[in-house]
Enzyme design. Structure first.
Site, PDB file in Angstrom:
ATOM      1  N   ILE A 244      -8.235   7.215  -0.242  1.00  0.00           N
ATOM      2  CA  ILE A 244      -7.451   5.784  -0.157  1.00  0.00           C
ATOM      3  C   ILE A 244      -8.422   5.200   0.852  1.00  0.00           C
ATOM      4  CG2 ILE A 244      -5.343   6.178   0.924  1.00  0.00           C
ATOM      5  CD1 ILE A 244      -4.285   3.699  -0.558  1.00  0.00           C
ATOM      6  N   SER A 245      -9.101   4.114   0.470  1.00  0.00           N
ATOM      7  CA  SER A 245      -9.886   3.452   1.424  1.00  0.00           C
ATOM      8  C   SER A 245      -9.314   2.785   2.443  1.00  0.00           C
ATOM      9  CB  SER A 245     -10.994   2.610   0.746  1.00  0.00           C
ATOM     10  OG  SER A 245     -12.057   2.981   0.113  1.00  0.00           O
ATOM     11  N   GLN A 246      -9.600   2.442   3.710  1.00  0.00           N
ATOM     12  CA  GLN A 246      -8.770   1.555   4.657  1.00  0.00           C
ATOM     13  C   GLN A 246      -8.864   0.321   4.164  1.00  0.00           C
ATOM     14  OE1 GLN A 246     -12.111   2.506   7.514  1.00  0.00           O
ATOM     15  NE2 GLN A 246     -11.319   0.546   8.428  1.00  0.00           N
TER      16      GLN A 246
ATOM     17  N   ARG B 173       0.763  -1.431  -0.249  1.00  0.00           N
ATOM     18  CA  ARG B 173      -0.075   0.093  -0.011  1.00  0.00           C
ATOM     19  C   ARG B 173       0.992   1.225  -0.021  1.00  0.00           C
ATOM     20  NH1 ARG B 173      -3.698   2.607   4.759  1.00  0.00           N
ATOM     21  NH2 ARG B 173      -5.437   3.292   3.680  1.00  0.00           N
TER      22      ARG B 173
END
Length: 217
Positions: free
Chosen positions: A63-65, A37
């Site tokens: 940015i999503s978890q 990530r």
């Protein structure tokens, strides 16, 4: 030697956080272990890349978890034969995960800057089965339809009919549903001969799904 240990510990903590939030599919976990990530987050938030939290990226997006990425990916029940449409490229992280699990990934975003930066990362990572396109994702990609799976990473007030039309019978769509300033629900829709069957996964918070192209540099 210490750097190697801390890297291993970081990965273990990252995967433990995913499992503790319900990401249990071994193929999804393996894909998320493989795709780092870190490169998808730039600037002052880079040091928080391995925490289970959403983070700001360019163009006012997020940015999503990781646990939400994992749950959405898991809900798609991907096979290596599947052709996937992602609406909302964002950082490119979700598409990179999908690329490890599907045959071909088409990802579309209204912000040309995000698409350019994601393409550069895909090239660096040699992820050759992703096609990233600047466009109005609310209309999907009719030229490439139908899709086996569709994932929407922005909230719609209802599952978008245009995208449902581009989903194969037997296909699955995962989409956050609800108004952007209220509680949203992550919905899994399965397309049958008779219509759609819905399951609700959990409450979430995503940026809204907007029509048109974004204004960016």
């Amino acid at each position: 030697m210490m750097a190697e240990i801390s890297e291993a510990e970081r990965k273990m903590q990252f995967l433990y956080a995913l499992r503790s939030k319900g990401v249990t599919d071994k193929n999804v976990l393996q894909a998320m272990e493989t795709i780092d990530r870190g490169p998808f987050i730039k600037g002052i938030f880079a040091e928080r890349a391995y925490e289970d939290m959403p983070l700001p990226i360019a163009c006012g997006q997020t940015i999503s978890q990781p646990s939400v990425v994992g749950l959405m990916t898991q809900a798609l029940k991907l096979s290596h034969r599947d052709k996937v449409l992602e609406v909302g490229t964002g950082s490119g992280y979700q598409a990179a995960i999908l690329s490890r699990l599907a045959r071909r990934v088409y990802t579309v975003d209204r912000h040309s800057r995000l698409v350019r930066e994601a393409r550069a990362l895909f090239d660096t990572m040699k992820l050759t089965n992703i096609t990233a396109i600047t466009g109005d994702g609310s209309f999907g990609l009719p030229d490439q339809a139908p899709f086996d799976r569709i994932i929407v990473t922005a909230a719609a007030e209802d599952p978008p009919g245009t995208l449902i039309d581009q989903l194969k019978v037997g296909g699955i769509m995962v989409v956050p549903v609800g108004q952007s300033n209220a509680v949203q629900h992550l919905i899994v829709a399965r397309k049958t001969e008779d219509g759609l069957e819905y399951d609700e996964l959990r409450q979430v918070r995503f940026v809204p799904l907007l029509e048109g192209l974004g204004k960016d540099t």
